[in-house]
Scaffold this active site. Sequence first.
Site, mmCIF file in Angstrom:
data_model
loop_
_atom_site.group_PDB
_atom_site.id
_atom_site.type_symbol
_atom_site.label_atom_id
_atom_site.label_comp_id
_atom_site.label_asym_id
_atom_site.label_seq_id
_atom_site.Cartn_x
_atom_site.Cartn_y
_atom_site.Cartn_z
ATOM 1 C CG ASP A 82 -2.009 1.049 1.114
ATOM 2 O OD1 ASP A 82 -2.911 0.841 0.277
ATOM 3 O OD2 ASP A 82 -1.942 2.075 1.830
HETATM 4 C C1 LIG Z 1 3.353 8.139 -5.837
HETATM 5 C C2 LIG Z 1 3.020 7.137 -6.897
HETATM 6 C C3 LIG Z 1 1.982 6.216 -6.713
HETATM 7 N N1 LIG Z 1 1.716 5.304 -7.712
HETATM 8 C C4 LIG Z 1 0.622 4.306 -7.562
HETATM 9 C C5 LIG Z 1 1.076 3.002 -6.917
HETATM 10 C C6 LIG Z 1 -0.249 2.389 -6.526
HETATM 11 O O1 LIG Z 1 -0.745 1.651 -7.632
HETATM 12 C C7 LIG Z 1 -1.141 3.611 -6.268
HETATM 13 C C8 LIG Z 1 -1.460 3.742 -4.795
HETATM 14 O O2 LIG Z 1 -2.608 3.000 -4.530
HETATM 15 P P1 LIG Z 1 -2.609 1.665 -3.643
HETATM 16 O O3 LIG Z 1 -3.862 1.668 -2.863
HETATM 17 O O4 LIG Z 1 -1.310 1.514 -2.925
HETATM 18 O O5 LIG Z 1 -2.624 0.471 -4.704
HETATM 19 P P2 LIG Z 1 -3.684 0.188 -5.856
HETATM 20 O O6 LIG Z 1 -5.043 0.569 -5.401
HETATM 21 O O7 LIG Z 1 -3.165 0.821 -7.125
HETATM 22 O O8 LIG Z 1 -3.570 -1.369 -6.072
HETATM 23 P P3 LIG Z 1 -3.802 -2.523 -4.958
HETATM 24 O O9 LIG Z 1 -4.465 -1.881 -3.769
HETATM 25 O O10 LIG Z 1 -4.688 -3.518 -5.673
HETATM 26 O O11 LIG Z 1 -2.436 -3.059 -4.669
HETATM 27 O O12 LIG Z 1 -0.401 4.766 -6.681
HETATM 28 C C9 LIG Z 1 2.422 5.286 -8.921
HETATM 29 O O13 LIG Z 1 2.132 4.463 -9.808
HETATM 30 N N2 LIG Z 1 3.445 6.182 -9.094
HETATM 31 C C10 LIG Z 1 3.774 7.114 -8.150
HETATM 32 O O14 LIG Z 1 4.702 7.920 -8.383
#
Ligand SMILES: Cc1cn([C@H]2C[C@H](O)[C@@H](COP(=O)(O)OP(=O)(O)OP(=O)(O)O)O2)c(=O)[nH]c1=O
Length: 211
Positions: A82
């Site tokens: 997360d």
């Molecule tokens: C800060 C940042 C976040 N992110 C993304 C990563 C995560 O996918 C998202 C944060 O949300 P999360 O809730 O961590 O993950 P998710 O909902 O995408 O997937 P799951 O819960 O099924 O694992 O933001 C990027 O892709 N690049 C970035 O620079």
Amino acid sequence: MFQMTPRGPFRINHPIILASASPRRQALLSSLGIHFEVIPARTKEPAPDADEAPCAYAQRMAVFKAQEIANKRPEAIVIGADTIVIQGSTILGKPRSREDALAMLTRLCGTTHEVITGCCIMHKADNRCERTSVSTRVNMPPQDQAIIEAYIATGEPMDKAGSYAIQGVGGFLVSDIRGSYTNVVGLPLTEILKILLDWEAVIPAGTKIRS
Ligand SMILES: Cc1cn([C@H]2C[C@H](O)[C@@H](COP(=O)(O)OP(=O)(O)OP(=O)(O)O)O2)c(=O)[nH]c1=O
């Protein structure tokens, strides 16, 4: 649920499941060149408890996701993660709307913030669970509102914590980071790989497997 194709320096030594719908997390784990299954956790994540430390919250959400899948597949090693963006004492998740994304990015540009990814690796049948959280400091120079609005109009911010993707079009927003890049994207690969190697869930390609 689908398998990834092997092509790198490591080989699988135990079934691994990534409990994530994030294509970024899938791509990062796949870069190790290992087979794994993808079974996203479906349960809605609860909000942080009052006064809950951000890294504790991110770890708790990672456990929450890994536990849901490990309960269905106790024999597998399950990875949950997360990612949250912290500015001051405020936890920034994914934007609820374009307006929310504009407010987040207006707040982040011109400052330094922290990205924390909580991770959990769980093997229910072996009663093993390791959790960690990794922090990266991200520096964003000031941006004109017109540029921020044009970035939001690409749609990229809408499923990203903090409303940006350092690995995507949003890379231009970041002048420098201190700490893990893969942690910002959503999976601190160095830390995850160390645990998988310690658990012998993954081995270097070419290792003679003891029969
Ligand atoms: C800060 C940042 C976040 N992110 C993304 C990563 C995560 O996918 C998202 C944060 O949300 P999360 O809730 O961590 O993950 P998710 O909902 O995408 O997937 P799951 O819960 O099924 O694992 O933001 C990027 O892709 N690049 C970035 O620079």
